[in-house]
Design a protein around this motif. Structure first.
Motif, PDB file in Angstrom:
ATOM      1  N   SER A  73      -8.705   5.739   1.027  1.00 43.65           N
ATOM      2  CA  SER A  73      -8.331   5.443  -0.353  1.00 43.65           C
ATOM      3  C   SER A  73      -7.762   6.630  -1.099  1.00 43.65           C
ATOM      4  O   SER A  73      -7.067   6.452  -2.106  1.00 43.65           O
ATOM      5  CB  SER A  73      -9.552   4.906  -1.114  1.00 43.65           C
ATOM      6  N   THR A  74      -8.036   7.849  -0.673  1.00 38.90           N
ATOM      7  CA  THR A  74      -7.582   9.027  -1.394  1.00 38.90           C
ATOM      8  C   THR A  74      -6.947  10.012  -0.430  1.00 38.90           C
ATOM      9  O   THR A  74      -7.195   9.991   0.779  1.00 38.90           O
ATOM     10  CB  THR A  74      -8.746   9.723  -2.121  1.00 38.90           C
ATOM     11  N   GLY A  75      -6.121  10.884  -0.993  1.00 39.66           N
ATOM     12  CA  GLY A  75      -5.447  11.902  -0.209  1.00 39.66           C
ATOM     13  C   GLY A  75      -5.315  13.185  -1.000  1.00 39.66           C
ATOM     14  O   GLY A  75      -5.723  13.275  -2.169  1.00 39.66           O
ATOM     15  N   GLY A  76      -4.719  14.191  -0.376  1.00 39.43           N
ATOM     16  CA  GLY A  76      -4.627  15.499  -0.999  1.00 39.43           C
ATOM     17  C   GLY A  76      -3.389  15.733  -1.816  1.00 39.43           C
ATOM     18  O   GLY A  76      -3.298  16.731  -2.527  1.00 39.43           O
ATOM     19  N   THR A  77      -2.394  14.835  -1.745  1.00 39.34           N
ATOM     20  CA  THR A  77      -1.150  15.036  -2.474  1.00 39.34           C
ATOM     21  C   THR A  77      -0.811  13.786  -3.278  1.00 39.34           C
ATOM     22  O   THR A  77      -1.341  12.698  -3.026  1.00 39.34           O
ATOM     23  CB  THR A  77       0.009  15.347  -1.509  1.00 39.34           C
ATOM     24  N   SER A  78       0.094  13.969  -4.235  1.00 38.66           N
ATOM     25  CA  SER A  78       0.515  12.835  -5.066  1.00 38.66           C
ATOM     26  C   SER A  78       1.336  11.825  -4.286  1.00 38.66           C
ATOM     27  O   SER A  78       1.486  10.681  -4.718  1.00 38.66           O
ATOM     28  CB  SER A  78       1.325  13.339  -6.268  1.00 38.66           C
ATOM     29  N   SER A  79       1.881  12.242  -3.139  1.00 37.10           N
ATOM     30  CA  SER A  79       2.690  11.331  -2.329  1.00 37.10           C
ATOM     31  C   SER A  79       1.859  10.556  -1.312  1.00 37.10           C
ATOM     32  O   SER A  79       2.420   9.842  -0.481  1.00 37.10           O
ATOM     33  CB  SER A  79       3.779  12.119  -1.592  1.00 37.10           C
ATOM     34  N   PHE A  80       0.532  10.687  -1.386  1.00 33.19           N
ATOM     35  CA  PHE A  80      -0.340  10.013  -0.427  1.00 33.19           C
ATOM     36  C   PHE A  80      -0.165   8.497  -0.533  1.00 33.19           C
ATOM     37  O   PHE A  80      -0.037   7.940  -1.629  1.00 33.19           O
ATOM     38  CB  PHE A  80      -1.789  10.393  -0.701  1.00 33.19           C
ATOM     39  N   GLU A  81      -0.155   7.846   0.611  1.00 34.81           N
ATOM     40  CA  GLU A  81      -0.019   6.399   0.686  1.00 34.81           C
ATOM     41  C   GLU A  81      -1.399   5.773   0.859  1.00 34.81           C
ATOM     42  O   GLU A  81      -2.012   5.915   1.916  1.00 34.81           O
ATOM     43  CB  GLU A  81       0.881   6.032   1.863  1.00 34.81           C
ATOM     44  N   PRO A  82      -1.944   5.114  -0.168  1.00 36.81           N
ATOM     45  CA  PRO A  82      -3.287   4.531  -0.028  1.00 36.81           C
ATOM     46  C   PRO A  82      -3.335   3.499   1.090  1.00 36.81           C
ATOM     47  O   PRO A  82      -2.428   2.678   1.243  1.00 36.81           O
ATOM     48  CB  PRO A  82      -3.535   3.881  -1.395  1.00 36.81           C
ATOM     49  N   LYS A  83      -4.406   3.560   1.857  1.00 34.09           N
ATOM     50  CA  LYS A  83      -4.621   2.620   2.954  1.00 34.09           C
ATOM     51  C   LYS A  83      -5.909   1.864   2.646  1.00 34.09           C
ATOM     52  O   LYS A  83      -6.998   2.423   2.776  1.00 34.09           O
ATOM     53  CB  LYS A  83      -4.703   3.364   4.288  1.00 34.09           C
ATOM     54  N   LEU A  84      -5.778   0.610   2.254  1.00 37.85           N
ATOM     55  CA  LEU A  84      -6.895  -0.130   1.685  1.00 37.85           C
ATOM     56  C   LEU A  84      -7.227  -1.377   2.492  1.00 37.85           C
ATOM     57  O   LEU A  84      -7.492  -2.440   1.935  1.00 37.85           O
ATOM     58  CB  LEU A  84      -6.573  -0.511   0.228  1.00 37.85           C
ATOM     59  N   SER A  85      -7.212  -1.263   3.802  1.00 38.19           N
ATOM     60  CA  SER A  85      -7.597  -2.401   4.632  1.00 38.19           C
ATOM     61  C   SER A  85      -9.110  -2.596   4.572  1.00 38.19           C
ATOM     62  O   SER A  85      -9.885  -1.660   4.796  1.00 38.19           O
ATOM     63  CB  SER A  85      -7.154  -2.174   6.081  1.00 38.19           C
ATOM     64  N   LEU A  86      -9.537  -3.803   4.276  1.00 44.27           N
ATOM     65  CA  LEU A  86     -10.960  -4.117   4.197  1.00 44.27           C
ATOM     66  C   LEU A  86     -11.560  -4.468   5.555  1.00 44.27           C
ATOM     67  O   LEU A  86     -12.784  -4.593   5.670  1.00 44.27           O
ATOM     68  CB  LEU A  86     -11.184  -5.283   3.228  1.00 44.27           C
ATOM     69  N   VAL A  87     -10.731  -4.615   6.569  1.00 42.26           N
ATOM     70  CA  VAL A  87     -11.237  -5.021   7.883  1.00 42.26           C
ATOM     71  C   VAL A  87     -12.201  -3.980   8.467  1.00 42.26           C
ATOM     72  O   VAL A  87     -13.265  -4.347   8.994  1.00 42.26           O
ATOM     73  CB  VAL A  87     -10.062  -5.308   8.840  1.00 42.26           C
TER      74      VAL A  87
END
Length: 718
Positions: free
Chosen positions: A397-411
Motif C-alpha cells: 500500500s505504501t512506497g518510498g517515492t511519490s511515483s509509487f504505484e499502490p498495489k491493493l490486491s485483497l487476495v
C-alpha cells in the motif's frame, strides 16, 4: 400445596414481563447495531465504485494566438505562450498580464512543455531552441495569497538543422530537449556547451519522450519504438541504443508516465499502449514489452501524464479522455469539449484540466477523481504492475517515492486469513474434540471435574500474551527444532495406535487389572516416549536426510524459504487460543447426549469406545460441527496473535514455512495511519466488510448444517 398469594403472583408476572422486555430490547439493539455497522461499512466503500466526474468552469479569453498553456497548482492562473514570444498570464476572473521572454525573437515557431509544467521549450524566429524554467511561486501579503511568475532561461542553443521539438524534461538545475532529425533524433542538454547527442534511428522520428533524470530517451520512428541510454555526465556526447520493438501502428505521441518506468504511445487509430523496458534473455540486455493497451477512437494528438499518480490524459481532435495506467480503464471524458484545441494540460494536483483553442479561449474543468487506482480487477484479479513481467496478486500500500504505484490486491490478505485459520484448526480441532470426547465419555469423574475448568481458564489468557510468547519464544525454538517437531506430529499418532494395538493383544486378565487412569498413563507414556525419541534422533536424521541443514535443503531442493514466523507457529499459537472454545462447546454437546443411550449400548454388549463411536458422536454431531465452526470464526477474526506471530508479510503462498498477513492484522496495522477518506482507508474498510461477510457466512453455514444434523440424528436422543 397452597397457591401463591395474588400479590406475589402479580409481582412475579411483572418481573417476567420486564425481564422478557429487557432481553428482547437487548437483542433488538444488538441487531440494530450490527445493521448500522453494516450500513457504515457499505457507505464508506461505495465511493470506490465511482470513476469520478469533471465539471466545466467558466472560460476566459487570452490576448494571443496560443501555442502552449501552463496551469499553476492552485488553479488560479494559466500562463499562455503565444507566437509573439510573450507569456500571457490569464487569471480565473479574466484579468491578464504579460511577461515577455527576453531574448526570444518573434514569431515563435513551436513550443512544448514538460509533464510537470515547469520547463518550456520553444524555437524562436531565428531558429534557436531555448528551454525556459517557469515557476509560479506563492507569495503572501498578510492573509492573502498571491502568485508570482518567475521565468529564467536554462538552455539556449544556436540554430540547428533539426525537425520539430519532440520533448523536454529535466530536474533540479538540469534540462534537456529532444529534437527530430531525418536520421532519428537529437538530444541537447543544458550545460553541455551546446554539444548535441545524435540518436540514430535509421528514419525520421515522429514522437519522443525523455525521462526526468535525462538518463533515457524514447523515440518513435516509422513503425518502431526505440530506447536510448543517454550519457551520464554533462560532457558526454554519446547515446546507446539498448532496445527496440515494432509498433502495431505508427505512433503520433509519446509520454513518460509518472515514475519514468512506462512509456505511453498513442497512434493514429486512437489506441494508447504502455511499454516497459524489461530484462532480456541475455545478461545485461533489455527488451521492450507492451504492458498495457487502451483502445479509443480518434488519433491521439498529445498524451499528458499526471504528476500525482498514474492517471494520464489523451488529447484527440474532438475530445479528451482520462485513463489510469494501473486499472487499465478509462475514467472519464471531459464534457463540453471545444473544437480547435491546440493544447491541453492537467493541473499539478490532478484536480483540474485546461485547454486552449486556436481562437485564444482558455477552457477549464474541475476534476473529482478520488480513487482512480481502485477497480474490481486491482482488488481481486492479477494485475501487471510497473517493473513486473507478469500479472500478479500483490498487496503493497505504501512506497518510498511519490511515483509509487499502490498495489491493493485483497487476495493475499484473504488467502492469509484462510491459511492461518486452516493451520490453527488442523492443530486445535483434533486436540479439542479428542479431549472433549475423552473427558465426557471415558475420564473418571474426579479428572473431569478438574480438566474442564482448567481448559476453560485458557480462554482467559490474553491473546497478546500468546502472540508475544509465540513470536519471541516459540518461533526461535521451532526454527532450531523444526525437524523434531515435524517428526513428532507423525510419531505421536503412530505411538498411540501401536500402544492401543499392543494393549488389545494383551490378555484380558491383565487388562482388567488396569484402571482407566492406568490406561491414560499408558497412552501418555507411549506419546512421551515417541517425543523423547524424535528429539534424541533429530541431529542424526537431519544429517542423514537433509545434509545437516533442513532450511538449506528446503530452499535448494524444494524452492521454499523458511521464515522464522510462519504458518506453523501461527497454527500452534492460534490453536492454543481456539482450543478452549471448541473444547467447551464440544464437551457440552457430548454431555447433552442422554445417558440412557450410552447405558443401552453398554447393556447390549458394546464397549465404551463402541458406544462413544456409534451413539455419542452421531448424537452430538450438530454441537460438534457448531463447535468447530465457532472455532473457525474465532481464528478468522483473531488479530494480535497473527499480527505478532506471522511477521505480517503479505505473501501469497500456501507453504506452512512462510508467513502471511491476515485481513484483521492488516486493518490493525494500516488503518491508524491511513488518511481519512483516502483510497487506502476505504480499501481497508472494504477489507473489514469482507471479513464481516466471511464470519457471517461461516456462522450461517454452521447453523444450517447443525440444524440439518440435528434433524437427522435427533431421533437418537428422543
Amino acid at each position: 400445596m397452597s397457591p401463591l398469594p395474588t400479590g406475589r403472583l402479580a409481582r412475579a408476572r411483572r418481573t417476567d414481563r420486564l425481564a422478557a422486555a429487557c432481553i428482547t430490547g437487548g437483542g433488538a439493539l444488538i441487531l440494530v447495531s450490527v445493521g448500522f455497522l453494516l450500513v457504515f461499512l457499505l457507505v464508506e466503500c461505495l465511493p470506490l465504485l465511482g470513476r469520478g466526474h469533471a465539471t466545466p468552469e467558466n472560460r476566459v479569453g487570452a490576448s494571443t494566438a496560443p501555442l502552449v498553456a501552463i496551469e499553476d497548482e492552485y488553479r488560479e492562473t494559466v500562463a499562455v505562450l503565444g507566437r509573439d514570444g510573450v507569456l500571457h498570464v490569464v487569471r480565473r476572473d479574466g484579468r491578464s498580464e504579460m511577461r515577455p521572454l527576453e531574448g526570444v525573437v518573434a514569431p515563435v515557431a513551436e513550443a512544448t512543455v514538460d509533464a510537470s509544467g515547469r520547463l518550456l521549450a520553444l524555437r524562436d524566429g531565428q531558429g534557436r531552441v531555448q528551454v525556459w524554467s517557469v515557476r509560479m511561486r506563492p507569495s503572501w501579503r498578510g492573509q492573502e495569497r498571491g502568485l508570482e511568475l518567475s521565468v529564467a532561461p536554462v538552455l539556449v542553443a544556436p540554430p540547428l538543422e533539426a525537425g520539430p521539438i519532440l520533448a523536454v524534461a529535466g530536474t533540479g538545475g538540469s534540462a534537456g530537449v529532444l529534437l527530430a532529425t531525418p536520421a532519428g533524433g537529437l538530444f541537447l542538454r543544458s550545460g553541455a556547451d551546446g554539444r548535441a547527442i545524435p540518436l540514430g534511428a535509421g528514419s525520421a522520428a515522429v514522437a519522443g519522450a525523455l525521462t526526468s533524470s535525462l538518463g533515457e530517451a524514447w523515440l518513435a520512428s516509422e513503425g518502431e519504438l526505440l530506447l536510448f541510454e543517454l550519457g551520464g555526465g554533462e560532457d558526454s556526447t554519446a547515446a546507446q541504443l539498448v532496445a527496440r520493438a515494432p509498433l502495431p501502428q505508427g505512433a503520433t505521441a509519446l509520454a513518460m508516465a509518472l515514475g519514468d518506468v512506462t512509456c505511453l504511445a498513442g497512434d493514429a487509430t486512437g489506441t494508447v499502449t504502455g511499454w516497459q523496458a524489461v530484462e532480456g534473455p541475455m545478461a545485461g540486455s533489455r527488451i521492450l514489452d507492451r504492458s498495457a493497451t487502451f483502445p479509443g477512437h480518434g488519433a491521439v494528438r498529445r498524451l499528458v501524464p499526471s504528476q500525482r499518480d498514474k492517471t494520464f490524459l489523451a488529447l484527440r481532435p474532438e475530445r479528451a479522455e482520462l485513463y489510469h495506467l494501473t486499472t487499465r480503464r478509462q475514467l472519464l471524458a471531459l464534457p463540453e469539449f471545444p473544437s480547435g484545441v491546440v493544447w491541453a494540460s492537467l493541473s499539478p494536483r490532478r484536480d483540474g484540466a485546461a485547454a486552449v483553442t486556436a481562437n485564444a479561449q482558455v477552457h477549464r474543468w474541475s476534476l473529482d477523481i478520488p480513487h482512480p487506482e481502485v477497480s474490481f480487477s486491482t482488488l481481486f484479479l492479477p494485475v501487471r504492475y510497473e517493473g513486473f513481467t507478469t500479472a500478479e496478486l500483490v498487496w503493497q500500500s505504501t512506497g518510498g517515492t511519490s511515483s509509487f504505484e499502490p498495489k491493493l490486491s485483497l487476495v493475499p490478505l484473504i488467502v492469509g486469513t484462510c491459511k492461518g485459520a486452516l493451520y490453527a484448526l488442523l492443530f486445535s480441532a483434533p486436540t479439542a474434540l479428542g479431549a472433549a470426547l475423552y473427558v465426557s465419555q471415558f475420564a473418571p469423574r474426579r479428572l473431569r471435574l478438574v480438566t474442564k475448568p482448567v481448559v476453560e481458564l485458557m480462554a482467559a489468557l490474553p491473546s497478546v500474551v500468546v502472540g508475544f510468547l509465540a513470536a519471541l519464544v516459540f518461533a526461535p525454538w521451532l526454527q532450531r527444532h523444526i525437524v523434531a517437531v515435524l517428526a513428532t506430529l507423525l510419531a505421536i499418532p503412530v505411538a498411540v495406535v501401536a500402544a492401543a494395538a499392543l494393549w488389545s493383544a494383551t490378555p484380558r486378565t491383565v487388562r482388567r487389572r488396569l484402571t482407566a487412569g492406568g490406561e491414560l498413563a499408558l497412552v501418555g507414556g507411549a506419546a512421551a516416549a515417541a517425543v523423547t525419541l524424535t528429539f534424541a534422533l533429530e541431529g542424526s536424521v537431519t544429517r542423514l536426510c537433509f545434509g545437516g541443514d533442513f532450511q538449506a535443503w528446503l530452499a535448494n531442493a524444494v524452492g521454499v524459504t523458511y521464515d522464522q514466523r510462519n504458518a506453523v507457529v501461527v497454527g500452534f499459537a492460534l490453536g492454543v487460543a481456539v482450543i478452549p472454545v471448541i473444547f467447551t462447546l464440544a464437551e457440552d454437546a457430548f454431555s447433552n447426549v442422554p445417558p440412557s443411550l450410552i447405558s443401552a449400548a453398554l447393556a447390549l454388549g458394546a464397549t465404551r469406545w463402541q458406544a462413544a463411536r456409534t451413539v455419542a458422536i452421531p448424537a452430538a454431531s450438530p454441537g460438534l460441527f457448531a463447535a468447530v465452526m465457532t472455532g473457525l470464526g474465532r481464528a478468522v477474526g483473531e488479530t494480535m496473535i497473527v499480527l505478532m506471530a506471522t511477521g505480517n508479510t503479505p505473501l501469497l503462498s500456501l507453504s506452512p514455512f512462510n508467513g502471511m498477513r491476515t485481513m484483521s492484522a492488516c486493518i490493525a496495522v494500516e488503518l491508524p495511519e491511513a488518511p481519512y477518506g483516502g483510497t487506502l482507508y476505504r480499501v481497508l474498510i472494504l477489507t473489514a466488510l469482507l471479513l464481516f461477510v466471511m464470519t457471517f457466512a461461516i456462522n450461517t453455514v454452521a447453523v444450517m448444517v447443525s440444524n440439518r444434523l440435528r434433524r437427522r440424528f435427533g431421533r437418537l436422543a428422543a
